[in-house]
Design an enzyme around this catalytic site. Sequence first.
Site, PDB file in Angstrom:
ATOM      1  N   ARG A 156      31.037  52.364  36.966  1.00 21.93           N
ATOM      2  CA  ARG A 156      32.012  51.291  36.803  1.00 21.93           C
ATOM      3  C   ARG A 156      32.285  51.043  35.328  1.00 21.93           C
ATOM      4  O   ARG A 156      31.369  51.057  34.517  1.00 21.93           O
ATOM      5  CB  ARG A 156      31.458  50.005  37.432  1.00 21.93           C
ATOM      6  CG  ARG A 156      31.913  49.794  38.843  1.00 21.93           C
ATOM      7  CD  ARG A 156      31.193  48.686  39.524  1.00 21.93           C
ATOM      8  NE  ARG A 156      31.260  47.405  38.823  1.00 21.93           N
ATOM      9  CZ  ARG A 156      30.861  46.250  39.358  1.00 21.93           C
ATOM     10  NH1 ARG A 156      30.391  46.247  40.607  1.00 21.93           N
ATOM     11  NH2 ARG A 156      30.916  45.138  38.686  1.00 21.93           N
ATOM     12  N   ARG A 167      28.197  40.062  30.754  1.00 19.08           N
ATOM     13  CA  ARG A 167      28.098  39.622  32.151  1.00 19.08           C
ATOM     14  C   ARG A 167      26.802  38.845  32.383  1.00 19.08           C
ATOM     15  O   ARG A 167      26.774  37.879  33.139  1.00 19.08           O
ATOM     16  CB  ARG A 167      28.193  40.833  33.092  1.00 19.08           C
ATOM     17  CG  ARG A 167      29.610  41.398  33.142  1.00 19.08           C
ATOM     18  CD  ARG A 167      29.638  42.796  33.714  1.00 19.08           C
ATOM     19  NE  ARG A 167      29.304  42.836  35.110  1.00 19.08           N
ATOM     20  CZ  ARG A 167      28.774  43.900  35.712  1.00 19.08           C
ATOM     21  NH1 ARG A 167      28.529  44.994  35.025  1.00 19.08           N
ATOM     22  NH2 ARG A 167      28.495  43.860  36.988  1.00 19.08           N
TER      23      ARG A 167
END
Length: 212
Positions: A156, A167
């Site tokens: 990803r 994140r």
Amino acid sequence: MRIILLGAPGVGKGTQADFISQRLGIPAISTGNLIRDAVSKGSETGRKLKSYIDKGQLVPDEVVTLMLKERISLEDCKNGYILDGFPRTVKQAEALSEMGIEIDKVIDIELSDDEILRRLSGRRVCSSCGATYHILHNRSKKDNRCDKCDSALTVRDDDKPETILERLNVYHAQTEPLINYYKDKGILSLVSSCEKVSDTNELMLEALGATV
Ligand code: AMP
């Protein structure tokens, strides 16, 4: 039964959501997948959503809440569902409760940040169905092909090291408060994310107790 899986990116929420989905026969709903589907359609909205994902930031609450609301109104959700990646803010959790949705169980899957960094860098995702694998802990049977649909596995874009760190920061600042939010409601269980997926599966079944 309506279940929420909490936990930082990379703790294995998607893998566990699929496992519980098969055991209980209810769908696993990943807001990350809903957003990536919208992005892949290439619309103007899709492009805006991609910019949040690429920076490791959260998509605005109203946008993701609407997507979730539409998804859970479908027929396959009438007996319940597992939410993977929603809610991610207290505002989203409040939106669920304002929709009149009663959650039966919230499971927080726990793992240290160091281990998360190690795991996310080995994560592989099916380019077609979104199934997740890991090059060490959860390998596909054929190298770089999905066990479910035989499509190619990819890394990803937001699993790059600098995006992973952002994140994690976002998780600690905006999502972690949900642990106390659901603890106060008396529906929270904690599960450690183990090296072996099958060990985590066992802990998940224990946390779900007599309901499985
Ligand atoms: P995930 O696949 O759950 O790791 O989600 C990938 C990305 O999608 C996240 O980093 C966010 O940018 C976005 N996203 C997924 N779920 C949500 C949510 N509930 N609220 C806001 N953004 C989300």
